[in-house]
Motif scaffolding. Structure first.
Motif, PDB file in Angstrom:
ATOM      1  N   LYS A 139      -6.045   9.184  -6.062  1.00  0.00           N
ATOM      2  CA  LYS A 139      -5.279   8.215  -5.279  1.00  0.00           C
ATOM      3  C   LYS A 139      -6.182   7.051  -4.864  1.00  0.00           C
ATOM      4  O   LYS A 139      -7.168   7.250  -4.159  1.00  0.00           O
ATOM      5  CB  LYS A 139      -4.685   8.885  -4.036  1.00  0.00           C
ATOM      6  N   SER A 140      -5.835   5.873  -5.315  1.00  0.00           N
ATOM      7  CA  SER A 140      -6.561   4.662  -4.925  1.00  0.00           C
ATOM      8  C   SER A 140      -5.771   3.979  -3.815  1.00  0.00           C
ATOM      9  O   SER A 140      -4.721   3.371  -4.062  1.00  0.00           O
ATOM     10  CB  SER A 140      -6.728   3.725  -6.121  1.00  0.00           C
ATOM     11  N   TYR A 141      -6.278   4.083  -2.592  1.00  0.00           N
ATOM     12  CA  TYR A 141      -5.541   3.596  -1.430  1.00  0.00           C
ATOM     13  C   TYR A 141      -5.713   2.091  -1.256  1.00  0.00           C
ATOM     14  O   TYR A 141      -6.823   1.555  -1.314  1.00  0.00           O
ATOM     15  CB  TYR A 141      -6.019   4.309  -0.159  1.00  0.00           C
ATOM     16  N   TYR A 142      -4.570   1.402  -1.040  1.00  0.00           N
ATOM     17  CA  TYR A 142      -4.607   0.000  -0.637  1.00  0.00           C
ATOM     18  C   TYR A 142      -4.736  -0.105   0.880  1.00  0.00           C
ATOM     19  O   TYR A 142      -5.417  -0.976   1.412  1.00  0.00           O
ATOM     20  CB  TYR A 142      -3.333  -0.719  -1.085  1.00  0.00           C
ATOM     21  N   ASN A 143      -4.020   0.775   1.564  1.00  0.00           N
ATOM     22  CA  ASN A 143      -4.099   0.892   3.022  1.00  0.00           C
ATOM     23  C   ASN A 143      -3.629   2.294   3.397  1.00  0.00           C
ATOM     24  O   ASN A 143      -3.441   3.150   2.526  1.00  0.00           O
ATOM     25  CB  ASN A 143      -3.262  -0.205   3.718  1.00  0.00           C
ATOM     26  N   LEU A 144      -3.437   2.551   4.675  1.00  0.00           N
ATOM     27  CA  LEU A 144      -3.051   3.889   5.117  1.00  0.00           C
ATOM     28  C   LEU A 144      -1.705   4.334   4.571  1.00  0.00           C
ATOM     29  O   LEU A 144      -1.422   5.532   4.464  1.00  0.00           O
ATOM     30  CB  LEU A 144      -3.003   3.938   6.647  1.00  0.00           C
ATOM     31  N   PHE A 145      -0.839   3.370   4.199  1.00  0.00           N
ATOM     32  CA  PHE A 145       0.534   3.706   3.844  1.00  0.00           C
ATOM     33  C   PHE A 145       0.887   3.341   2.403  1.00  0.00           C
ATOM     34  O   PHE A 145       2.066   3.363   2.031  1.00  0.00           O
ATOM     35  CB  PHE A 145       1.510   2.993   4.801  1.00  0.00           C
ATOM     36  N   SER A 146      -0.106   3.038   1.592  1.00  0.00           N
ATOM     37  CA  SER A 146       0.198   2.655   0.216  1.00  0.00           C
ATOM     38  C   SER A 146      -0.983   2.977  -0.688  1.00  0.00           C
ATOM     39  O   SER A 146      -2.137   2.715  -0.339  1.00  0.00           O
ATOM     40  CB  SER A 146       0.529   1.158   0.127  1.00  0.00           C
ATOM     41  N   TYR A 147      -0.679   3.557  -1.852  1.00  0.00           N
ATOM     42  CA  TYR A 147      -1.744   3.860  -2.804  1.00  0.00           C
ATOM     43  C   TYR A 147      -1.193   3.856  -4.227  1.00  0.00           C
ATOM     44  O   TYR A 147       0.021   3.923  -4.455  1.00  0.00           O
ATOM     45  CB  TYR A 147      -2.407   5.206  -2.478  1.00  0.00           C
ATOM     46  N   PHE A 148      -2.127   3.800  -5.168  1.00  0.00           N
ATOM     47  CA  PHE A 148      -1.806   3.876  -6.598  1.00  0.00           C
ATOM     48  C   PHE A 148      -2.324   5.210  -7.136  1.00  0.00           C
ATOM     49  O   PHE A 148      -3.391   5.681  -6.752  1.00  0.00           O
ATOM     50  CB  PHE A 148      -2.465   2.720  -7.359  1.00  0.00           C
ATOM     51  N   GLN A 149      -1.549   5.803  -8.071  1.00  0.00           N
ATOM     52  CA  GLN A 149      -1.954   7.086  -8.636  1.00  0.00           C
ATOM     53  C   GLN A 149      -1.531   7.179 -10.095  1.00  0.00           C
ATOM     54  O   GLN A 149      -0.404   6.825 -10.457  1.00  0.00           O
ATOM     55  CB  GLN A 149      -1.323   8.246  -7.842  1.00  0.00           C
ATOM     56  N   GLY A 150      -2.448   7.655 -10.952  1.00  0.00           N
ATOM     57  CA  GLY A 150      -2.131   7.902 -12.344  1.00  0.00           C
ATOM     58  C   GLY A 150      -1.605   9.314 -12.552  1.00  0.00           C
ATOM     59  O   GLY A 150      -1.417  10.075 -11.601  1.00  0.00           O
ATOM     60  N   ASP A 151      -1.401   9.686 -13.812  1.00  0.00           N
ATOM     61  CA  ASP A 151      -0.847  11.000 -14.141  1.00  0.00           C
ATOM     62  C   ASP A 151      -1.545  11.545 -15.381  1.00  0.00           C
ATOM     63  O   ASP A 151      -1.392  10.990 -16.475  1.00  0.00           O
ATOM     64  CB  ASP A 151       0.661  10.875 -14.391  1.00  0.00           C
ATOM     65  N   PRO A 152      -2.326  12.643 -15.256  1.00  0.00           N
ATOM     66  CA  PRO A 152      -3.043  13.179 -16.424  1.00  0.00           C
ATOM     67  C   PRO A 152      -2.110  13.786 -17.469  1.00  0.00           C
ATOM     68  O   PRO A 152      -2.540  14.075 -18.585  1.00  0.00           O
ATOM     69  CB  PRO A 152      -3.952  14.250 -15.807  1.00  0.00           C
ATOM     70  N   LYS A 153      -0.827  13.988 -17.119  1.00  0.00           N
ATOM     71  CA  LYS A 153       0.128  14.554 -18.062  1.00  0.00           C
ATOM     72  C   LYS A 153       1.012  13.496 -18.721  1.00  0.00           C
ATOM     73  O   LYS A 153       2.049  13.813 -19.311  1.00  0.00           O
ATOM     74  CB  LYS A 153       1.009  15.579 -17.337  1.00  0.00           C
TER      75      LYS A 153
END
Length: 790
Positions: free
Chosen positions: A556-570
């Motif tokens: 999880k790459s957080y932009y702030n406390l309430f928003s983040y980006f996440q990839g999917d290994p599947k």
């Protein structure tokens, strides 16, 4: 007596049968000339046919029942040539040589025409050489290529953004901003044509929905030359680039070296709107992002050596180094209740910097086996290393809660290494062509995220939010294709097989994902050209789009406390089917197409009401399908004035499973339009002006609905001192109409964001040419698909 009459009339009987004439048109340097107009007249001086030479200057005239014909060859840059052909004596292909028009005629203005679009059996070729837009860089030329649309510096072909960029059929191994920088530093004068390939032949790797192939001019004359250039860009903030390119060719040796240094401040405006129906609140965040980069370095070196007349060696190095890009975002967020009053708020201060290094090394051997066959062997290594640090401080002031502060720090490191080797064989004669090859590649990636958060006034390492991701991929491919050109009909078919073995290991929580699969990728083409040069074509191709390596990382790459980006290994690879029907006549190009994508992967957003979080995630949706009609036409109104239009109308449907596990369909009719008019303002073609307008109606991407946008531009170019000095002025997005609104609205998902990427700007560029300007670029070495996913 009848024997005597038979003998007397036998030649007439023989030539009453239809004959075929073949030949090639060249200039005095023995360079083959494409797109030369040929008029065919009979013995009564009546025009019976009209055609144009092909890509290699070749022509074929069949169905001739005359004993003698007259051919007239016309080209804008060469003297008209007439040839009378005695078919009784004709027994071998013709070689027609055209000479330059060197007469200086007053009051007559010879103007270079707008680029010509040529339909080939497997691609659309946009002839850039000697055109009005050849003064632009490669990036701007791609944006003006028929069939290509651009929105906020994202290119798409027939609605698909899965595009592979190649140079001389060799892959440009950079992506994103690095690829854009490379193309911006590629001079348009070095480009011969741009090919749009929507159904890619088996020779190309199966990745991507379409290919943009930039064909560069070849080395022809020995000598040394150089280019010193600089560019100043003024948008919200200033930026610029300066550099030098040098070229040398002597006997069997050809060298090219270039270095560019860029610096500046980059700006992007955005506003997020999130509506939570559960607690009837509305969250509005204003994110104006300003980043500075004081040192962007681009290096390229190429050496090309002919061992003998049959063997050629090439070595290429390309590197890009950005030691530090940094900025501080101050993002206020206001939270409104159902009475539209601000009841809570928080402010995020994101202090960050990043570093990136890209290295590419490749080696190629070409060997001519005979007059009809050759083989190539290419080895390639690429490395990508990136680091990113951010310190995020949040001031919270929520209703019914005491004000508080939160602080977290993240360190991201990623390293990607790629090795590839492949060999290609080609055999070709007048009617048949065979291609075959084999390829192997290995990819290793390692990504590390270290997350620390404040607890009791001190930063503590959080293993539950940290992550290590290791990924390995092996890819093995085989292909073969066969082409047959009997005359009016052209046929081509190919089959590519690729085997993929992959393994991804996630540390937190620990998980191992393995997969291996064989996939077959068939291609089929047919084209028919009538006597009056009407062209009808059909093609089918199956492709695959593998996810970028960063999309597979679940950290999880957080932009702030309430928003983040996440990839999917599947993430699954996307399977793509393309079907095209096209028609071409007198510069009219029509293309009806159908595209179906199974398991397309893309970035979409999710609201999580329980934590008031907005999550951006790469995932697979069910399918994407589209059908549409594209049109291109250029009008030469006056010798000094031309007008072109490129239109695309498409119906697109995206099927996705929502956060509520219900299957949804997002659909839209999308219209993309590109209109431009160009003027040549002096007799020597040294002063040129072009005005254009691009429009995109609303479109979709998975759960997203993207608003319409447009852009109006003006470019003016002037050459001085016998074309050694060149100055350009470019106004882009004049009316600031390129902002987009991206909306998600279904079930309990209700959010949108406004995005403007600082595209309104003006650019002043200066270029000075020195040395022998006849020298062209050394050839670019082939590269492979895997780094496109870095």
């Amino acid at each position: 007596m009848y024997k005597f009459l038979l003998l007397l009339f036998f030649p007439l009987m023989l030539f009453s049968q239809k004959q075929k004439i073949e030949g090639t048109v060249v200039n005095i340097q023995n360079e083959k000339l494409p797109l030369v107009t040929i008029e065919v007249y009979d013995s009564q001086n009546t025009l019976i046919k009209k055609l144009m030479t092909g890509e290699n200057g070749d022509f074929s005239i069949d169905g001739i029942s005359e004993t003698s014909i007259k051919l007239i060859f016309n080209d804008l840059e060469y003297n008209q040539l007439e040839e009378t052909i005695d078919l009784v004596k004709y027994n071998k292909p013709l070689t027609i040589m055209l000479k330059k028009n060197i007469k200086d005629i007053e009051e007559v203005v010879m103007i270079k025409q707008k680029p010509v679009v040529t339909r080939k059996i497997d691609r659309l070729s946009f002839n850039v050489e000697n055109s009005n837009i050849s003064t632009l860089n490669a990036w701007e030329i791609l944006k003006k290529t028929p069939g290509v649309t651009s929105s906020n510096d994202v290119l798409s072909i027939k609605g698909s953004q899965s595009i592979l960029v190649t140079i001389n059929d060799k892959k440009a191994m950079l992506t994103g901003d690095e690829l854009k920088s490379l193309l911006e530093n590629t001079q348009g004068e070095e480009i011969k044509s741009v090919e749009v390939i929507t159904n890619t032949p088996a020779k190309y790797e199966a990745s991507g929905s379409a290919v943009l192939n930039i064909m560069m001019k070849k080395n022809t004359i020995e000598g040394y030359r150089g280019i010193i250039s600089s560019k100043y860009v003024q948008s919200q903030y200033a930026k610029g680039v300066a550099g030098i390119s040098q070229y040398y060719k002597k006997d069997k040796l050809s060298l090219m070296a270039s270095y560019y240094l860029g610096a500046g401040t980059y700006y992007r405006e955005g506003t997020d709107y999130v509506n939570y129906v559960e607690d009837q609140t509305r969250w509005i965040s204003i994110m104006d992002r300003k980043d500075q980069n004081k040192s962007q370095n681009t290096v390229n070196f190429n050496i090309d050596y002919e061992i003998d007349s049959l063997t050629n060696l090439s070595l290429n190095y390309a590197g890009s180094f950005s030691p530090k890009s940094f900025g501080t975002y101050n993002v206020p967020t206001l939270i409104y209740n159902n009475q539209n009053n601000v009841e809570s708020k928080y402010t995020t201060i994101n202090d960050h910097y990043s570093r990136s290094i890209n290295n590419v090394l490749s080696f190629q051997v070409d060997r001519k086996l005979s007059e009809k066959s050759n083989i190539s062997w290419i080895n390639y290594f690429a490395g990508n290393n990136a680091k990113k640090y951010q310190n995020v401080l949040t001031y919270l002031d929520f209703v019914n809660q005491d004000p508080e502060e939160n602080n977290f720090i993240t360190h991201n490191k990623s390293d990607v290494q790629l090795y590839s080797t492949h060999a290609d064989y080609q055999w070709k004669n007048e009617k048949w062509e065979i291609e075959s090859g084999v390829k192997y590649s290995l990819v290793k990636t390692n990504s590390v995220l270290q997350f620390s958060e404040s607890e009791n006034g001190a930063l503590q390492y959080r293993p539950d939010k940290s992550n290590v991701f290791d990924y390995h991929e092996h890819n093995f491919g085989l292909y073969s294709s066969l082409a047959y050109n009997p005359g009016k009909w052209n046929f081509k078919a190919g089959l590519r097989a690729e085997k993929t073995d992959l393994e991804g290991i996630v540390s937190e929580p620990y998980e191992v994902n393995k997969n291996n699969y064989w996939k077959l990728f068939p291609t089929l083409y047919a084209q028919y050209t009538t006597t009056n040069n009407h062209q009808f074509g059909m093609s089918y191709g199956k492709r695959i789009s593998r996810p970028s390596y960063s999309w597979l990382n679940p950290a999880k790459s957080y932009y702030n406390l309430f928003s983040y980006f996440q990839g999917d290994p599947k993430l699954k690879a996307t399977m793509i089917h393309n079907l095209n029907f096209n028609y071409t006549y007198k510069d009219w190009n029509l293309d009806f197409y159908y595209r179906k994508e199974i398991d397309p992967s893309m970035e979409i957003s999710f609201q999580e009401p329980s934590t008031n979080s907005l999550i951006y995630r790469f995932t697979n949706i069910e399918k994407d399908q589209a059908y549409g009609l594209s049109l291109y036409k250029n009008f030469q109104i006056k010798p000094w004035w031309s007008f072109s239009l490129s239109e695309n109308l498409e119906h697109n449907e995206n099927y996705f499973v929502g956060i509520d596990s219900i299957l949804y369909k997002n659909k839209v009719w999308n219209w993309s339009s590109d209109l431009s008019t160009s003027f040549t303002l002096d007799k020597n073609s040294d002063w040129k002006l072009e005005i254009g307008h691009q429009y995109n109606s609303p479109s979709i991407q998975g759960t997203f609905t993207i608003s319409g946008s447009s852009s109006t531009y003006l470019v003016m170019n002037r050459k001085f001192f016998s074309k050694k000095l060149e100055a350009s002025l470019f106004f882009n997005d004049i009316f600031k109409t390129s902002q987009e609104q991206v909306t998600t609205k279904y079930s309990n998902q209700d959010n949108y964001f406004l995005d403007y990427r600082d595209t309104q700007n003006f650019i002043i560029s200066i270029k000075f040419n020195f040395g022998n300007q006849a020298v062209k670029n050394a050839k670019t070495i082939e590269k492979v698909e895997e780094q496109d996913r870095m």
